[in-house]
Every structure is written in structure tokens, then in C-alpha cells.
Design a protein around this motif. Structure first.
Motif, PDB file in Angstrom:
ATOM      1  N   ARG A  11     -15.520 -20.916 -37.690  1.00 31.12           N
ATOM      2  CA  ARG A  11     -15.349 -20.907 -39.142  1.00 31.12           C
ATOM      3  C   ARG A  11     -16.210 -21.976 -39.802  1.00 31.12           C
ATOM      4  O   ARG A  11     -16.911 -21.702 -40.787  1.00 31.12           O
ATOM      5  CB  ARG A  11     -13.880 -21.133 -39.482  1.00 31.12           C
ATOM      6  CG  ARG A  11     -13.592 -21.127 -40.939  1.00 31.12           C
ATOM      7  CD  ARG A  11     -12.086 -21.271 -41.184  1.00 31.12           C
ATOM      8  NE  ARG A  11     -11.833 -21.184 -42.602  1.00 31.12           N
ATOM      9  CZ  ARG A  11     -11.247 -22.141 -43.300  1.00 31.12           C
ATOM     10  NH1 ARG A  11     -10.804 -23.230 -42.708  1.00 31.12           N
ATOM     11  NH2 ARG A  11     -11.076 -22.000 -44.589  1.00 31.12           N
ATOM     12  N   GLY A  44     -16.265 -16.773 -43.111  1.00 31.11           N
ATOM     13  CA  GLY A  44     -15.690 -18.077 -42.775  1.00 31.11           C
ATOM     14  C   GLY A  44     -14.466 -18.387 -43.621  1.00 31.11           C
ATOM     15  O   GLY A  44     -13.449 -18.856 -43.116  1.00 31.11           O
ATOM     16  N   ARG A  47     -11.603 -16.011 -42.717  1.00 32.87           N
ATOM     17  CA  ARG A  47     -11.178 -16.189 -41.323  1.00 32.87           C
ATOM     18  C   ARG A  47     -11.118 -14.889 -40.543  1.00 32.87           C
ATOM     19  O   ARG A  47     -10.338 -14.753 -39.602  1.00 32.87           O
ATOM     20  CB  ARG A  47      -9.836 -16.903 -41.243  1.00 32.87           C
ATOM     21  CG  ARG A  47      -9.878 -18.295 -41.781  1.00 32.87           C
ATOM     22  CD  ARG A  47      -8.557 -18.972 -41.626  1.00 32.87           C
ATOM     23  NE  ARG A  47      -8.618 -20.274 -42.256  1.00 32.87           N
ATOM     24  CZ  ARG A  47      -7.724 -21.209 -42.090  1.00 32.87           C
ATOM     25  NH1 ARG A  47      -6.695 -20.988 -41.331  1.00 32.87           N
ATOM     26  NH2 ARG A  47      -7.865 -22.362 -42.687  1.00 32.87           N
TER      27      ARG A  47
END
Length: 63
Positions: A11, A44, A47
Motif C-alpha cells: 500500500r 493504495g 486497499r
């Protein structure tokens, strides 16, 4: 709706990569291809990665 399949290191890497690519739109070579940085930036922040889901991958740690 979406399952979390992006781990913390992945991430962080995606967010930094996305920001760097978007910065290319404004500085450096000033190429519009930098807008492709939105893809890793959004995956990112959300998630989740659709390609990881498609192939059944995950970088999340198991508990």
C-alpha cells in the motif's frame, strides 16, 4: 463489496509511486502519462487491487 488484498508495505509503495507519477505531469518531463499514477494511488487508498482479485493474490499478512 471489495476485499482487502493489499498489505501495508504494498500500500505504501503504491501511494508513493502514484504520487511520483502524478508529479511528472507538473514537473520533470511534464508528460500526460503521469496521470496513470492515479491507478496505483487509488488502489493504495482503497486497499484493494482488481488484478490481485482476478488472480487470487494478496499481500496482506495472515493472522
Amino acid at each position: 463489496m471489495f476485499t482487502t488484498n493489499v498489505g501495508s508495505v504494498d500500500r505504501a509503495f503504491r501511494i508513493v509511486l502514484g504520487l511520483v507519477l502524478i508529479a511528472l505531469v507538473f514537473v520533470g518531463p511534464q508528460t500526460p502519462l503521469g496521470w496513470l499514477g492515479l491507478v496505483p494511488l487509488l488502489t493504495g487508498f482503497m486497499r484493494t487491487c482488481p488484478l490481485y482479485s482476478l488472480f487470487g493474490l494478496s499481500t496482506c499478512s495472515t493472522k
